[in-house]
Design an enzyme around this catalytic site. Structure first.
Site, PDB file in Angstrom:
ATOM      1  N   ASP A  36       0.860  -1.189   0.000  1.00  0.00           N
ATOM      2  CA  ASP A  36       0.000   0.000   0.000  1.00  0.00           C
ATOM      3  C   ASP A  36       0.890   1.230   0.000  1.00  0.00           C
ATOM      4  O   ASP A  36       2.015   1.197   0.500  1.00  0.00           O
ATOM      5  CB  ASP A  36      -0.910  -0.018   1.234  1.00  0.00           C
ATOM      6  N   ASP A  61       3.812   2.030  -4.413  1.00  0.00           N
ATOM      7  CA  ASP A  61       2.902   2.852  -5.215  1.00  0.00           C
ATOM      8  C   ASP A  61       2.651   2.070  -6.503  1.00  0.00           C
ATOM      9  O   ASP A  61       3.555   1.941  -7.341  1.00  0.00           O
ATOM     10  CB  ASP A  61       3.552   4.208  -5.506  1.00  0.00           C
ATOM     11  N   VAL A  62       1.446   1.542  -6.654  1.00  0.00           N
ATOM     12  CA  VAL A  62       1.184   0.656  -7.801  1.00  0.00           C
ATOM     13  C   VAL A  62       1.275   1.383  -9.151  1.00  0.00           C
ATOM     14  O   VAL A  62       1.341   0.741 -10.197  1.00  0.00           O
ATOM     15  CB  VAL A  62      -0.185  -0.068  -7.693  1.00  0.00           C
ATOM     16  N   TYR A 164     -13.663   7.016 -12.989  1.00  0.00           N
ATOM     17  CA  TYR A 164     -13.576   5.812 -12.149  1.00  0.00           C
ATOM     18  C   TYR A 164     -14.202   4.614 -12.866  1.00  0.00           C
ATOM     19  O   TYR A 164     -13.596   3.539 -12.963  1.00  0.00           O
ATOM     20  CB  TYR A 164     -14.292   6.088 -10.822  1.00  0.00           C
ATOM     21  N   LYS A 168     -12.522   0.990 -14.164  1.00  0.00           N
ATOM     22  CA  LYS A 168     -12.972  -0.312 -13.658  1.00  0.00           C
ATOM     23  C   LYS A 168     -13.434  -1.200 -14.819  1.00  0.00           C
ATOM     24  O   LYS A 168     -13.280  -2.419 -14.774  1.00  0.00           O
ATOM     25  CB  LYS A 168     -14.071  -0.124 -12.607  1.00  0.00           C
TER      26      LYS A 168
HETATM   27  N1  LIG Z   1     -16.200   0.145  -1.110  1.00  0.00           N
HETATM   28  C1  LIG Z   1     -16.971  -0.036  -2.178  1.00  0.00           C
HETATM   29  O1  LIG Z   1     -18.200   0.189  -2.161  1.00  0.00           O
HETATM   30  C2  LIG Z   1     -16.355  -0.545  -3.457  1.00  0.00           C
HETATM   31  C3  LIG Z   1     -17.211  -0.960  -4.491  1.00  0.00           C
HETATM   32  C4  LIG Z   1     -16.668  -1.461  -5.655  1.00  0.00           C
HETATM   33  C5  LIG Z   1     -15.293  -1.526  -5.805  1.00  0.00           C
HETATM   34  N2  LIG Z   1     -14.492  -1.091  -4.800  1.00  0.00           N
HETATM   35  C6  LIG Z   1     -13.042  -1.214  -5.003  1.00  0.00           C
HETATM   36  O2  LIG Z   1     -12.494  -1.959  -3.924  1.00  0.00           O
HETATM   37  C7  LIG Z   1     -11.167  -1.508  -3.633  1.00  0.00           C
HETATM   38  C8  LIG Z   1     -11.036  -1.135  -2.172  1.00  0.00           C
HETATM   39  O3  LIG Z   1     -12.058  -0.235  -1.802  1.00  0.00           O
HETATM   40  P1  LIG Z   1     -12.192   0.331  -0.305  1.00  0.00           P
HETATM   41  O4  LIG Z   1     -13.608   0.677  -0.082  1.00  0.00           O
HETATM   42  O5  LIG Z   1     -11.500  -0.569   0.656  1.00  0.00           O
HETATM   43  O6  LIG Z   1     -11.418   1.719  -0.480  1.00  0.00           O
HETATM   44  P2  LIG Z   1     -10.077   2.357   0.124  1.00  0.00           P
HETATM   45  O7  LIG Z   1      -9.971   3.699  -0.485  1.00  0.00           O
HETATM   46  O8  LIG Z   1     -10.123   2.238   1.620  1.00  0.00           O
HETATM   47  O9  LIG Z   1      -8.951   1.375  -0.381  1.00  0.00           O
HETATM   48  C9  LIG Z   1      -8.013   1.699  -1.358  1.00  0.00           C
HETATM   49  C10 LIG Z   1      -6.620   1.387  -0.841  1.00  0.00           C
HETATM   50  O10 LIG Z   1      -5.708   1.577  -1.926  1.00  0.00           O
HETATM   51  C11 LIG Z   1      -4.599   2.312  -1.456  1.00  0.00           C
HETATM   52  N3  LIG Z   1      -3.991   3.030  -2.583  1.00  0.00           N
HETATM   53  C12 LIG Z   1      -4.449   4.132  -3.217  1.00  0.00           C
HETATM   54  N4  LIG Z   1      -3.589   4.503  -4.172  1.00  0.00           N
HETATM   55  C13 LIG Z   1      -2.575   3.606  -4.165  1.00  0.00           C
HETATM   56  C14 LIG Z   1      -1.371   3.475  -4.915  1.00  0.00           C
HETATM   57  N5  LIG Z   1      -1.045   4.345  -5.891  1.00  0.00           N
HETATM   58  N6  LIG Z   1      -0.551   2.430  -4.629  1.00  0.00           N
HETATM   59  C15 LIG Z   1      -0.858   1.549  -3.636  1.00  0.00           C
HETATM   60  N7  LIG Z   1      -1.963   1.652  -2.870  1.00  0.00           N
HETATM   61  C16 LIG Z   1      -2.815   2.671  -3.135  1.00  0.00           C
HETATM   62  C17 LIG Z   1      -5.157   3.239  -0.392  1.00  0.00           C
HETATM   63  O11 LIG Z   1      -4.129   3.709   0.483  1.00  0.00           O
HETATM   64  C18 LIG Z   1      -6.175   2.336   0.294  1.00  0.00           C
HETATM   65  O12 LIG Z   1      -5.581   1.591   1.351  1.00  0.00           O
HETATM   66  C19 LIG Z   1     -10.902  -0.388  -4.634  1.00  0.00           C
HETATM   67  O13 LIG Z   1     -10.311  -0.937  -5.796  1.00  0.00           O
HETATM   68  C20 LIG Z   1     -12.300   0.115  -4.972  1.00  0.00           C
HETATM   69  O14 LIG Z   1     -12.326   0.750  -6.231  1.00  0.00           O
HETATM   70  C21 LIG Z   1     -14.979  -0.603  -3.638  1.00  0.00           C
END
Ligand SMILES: NC(=O)c1ccc[n+]([C@@H]2O[C@H](COP(=O)([O-])OP(=O)(O)OC[C@H]3O[C@@H](n4cnc5c(N)ncnc54)[C@H](O)[C@@H]3O)[C@@H](O)[C@H]2O)c1
Length: 258
Positions: A36, A61-62, A164, A168
């Site tokens: 992360d 950083d991905v 976004y 996706k």
């Molecule tokens: N929560 C929802 O309703 C939902 C629905 C559909 C899809 N998603 C997807 O699920 C995943 C997680 O969602 P979440 O709700 O836990 O959100 P979140 O924002 O808490 O999680 C994202 C994580 O990615 C990390 N991150 C951001 N940029 C980064 C980078 N450049 N390199 C490495 N790490 C990085 C952040 O620090 C965070 O820990 C995401 O891909 C999101 O798009 C979430």
């Protein structure tokens, strides 16, 4: 213990859904590396991963090719192999829907889509060599939401969540193309597309009790928790799914049926 002896990298595993994956994989016997960009949250998350899985944090950083290669090298050195990659990191909680600049669109692509490509590239040669691997990409039900509701005042306010959703949808495509390339080497690539999930990130953007209201509109009513996604991830990661690749599993209580 369906993942005993396996090693996994979970990107974006510092919190929310990524941490739920990390915790469940550890409980299933996997050794888990949390990758992360958020160092403080990532360290804390790795410490919270108790036995039987052994957790560690690699700041990554991905969207940065060098950082991604360093992550793969660090995990391979520590664990000796990389069996599972979960591409979960994205600009979601910290994503700014109102920013309609081209520069920001590029940034969203760099993290949400190119990050998946870079991480896949970094682990796939090792997986091909060992003739075994599991890659699980995190898309979203948003990839299949083509009809956005009109804005309350009826005016045009830019393309809103377009950036976004577009990335996706791209993750869905990357899943299929990489699945087709890697299948012959024993590497599967599948995708989970969650609906609206109750995470801190979602609570930041969805006001008040809208999350509960949205949940009531689903064919299976209820508020989806991060833990509700973990069974799908374990299944894709397990040996039982060895002939399943290129598939998108939507976990949204029936909200999306693409
Ligand atoms: N929560 C929802 O309703 C939902 C629905 C559909 C899809 N998603 C997807 O699920 C995943 C997680 O969602 P979440 O709700 O836990 O959100 P979140 O924002 O808490 O999680 C994202 C994580 O990615 C990390 N991150 C951001 N940029 C980064 C980078 N450049 N390199 C490495 N790490 C990085 C952040 O620090 C965070 O820990 C995401 O891909 C999101 O798009 C979430």
């Amino acid at each position: 213990m369906r993942l005993e002896g396996r090693t996994a990298i979970i990107t974006g595993g510092a919190g929310g859904i990524g941490f739920a994956y990390a915790q469940r994989f550890a409980n299933e016997g996997a050794r888990v590396a949390i990758a992360d960009v958020d160092e403080a949250a990532g360290q804390a998350a790795a410490e919270r991963l108790g036995a039987p899985g052994e957790g560690f944090f690699v700041q990554t950083d991905v969207s940065d090719p060098e950082s991604v290669e360093a992550c793969a090298n660090a995990v391979a050195e520590r664990y000796g192999s990389i069996d599972i990659l979960v591409n979960n990191a994205a600009l979601y909680g910290d994503w700014d829907m109102r920013d309609q600049s081209f520069e920001y669109l590029q940034r969203v692509f760099e993290v949400n889509q190119h990050g998946v490509w870079l991480m896949t590239r970094a682990v796939s040669s090792r997986m091909v060599e060992q003739r075994h691997g599991r890659i699980i990409n995190q898309a979203s039900g948003a990839a299949f939401n083509y009809a956005s509701p009109p804005s309350p005042d009826g005016e045009f306010h830019g393309l809103s969540s377009f950036s976004y959703s577009q990335t996706k949808f791209g993750v869905v495509g990357l899943t299929k193309f990489s699945a087709a390339q890697l299948g012959r080497y024993g590497v599967t690539v599948n995708c989970i597309a969650p609906g609206v999930v109750d995470t801190e990130a979602t609570r930041k953007t969805v006001p008040g009790n809208l999350l509960e209201q949205l949940g009531q509109d689903q064919p299976i009513p209820g508020v989806i928790q991060a833990e509700d996604l973990t069974g799908a991830a374990v299944f894709f990661a397990s040996d039982e799914a060895r002939y399943i690749t290129g598939q998108i599993l939507v976990v949204s209580g029936g909200r999306h049926m693409p």
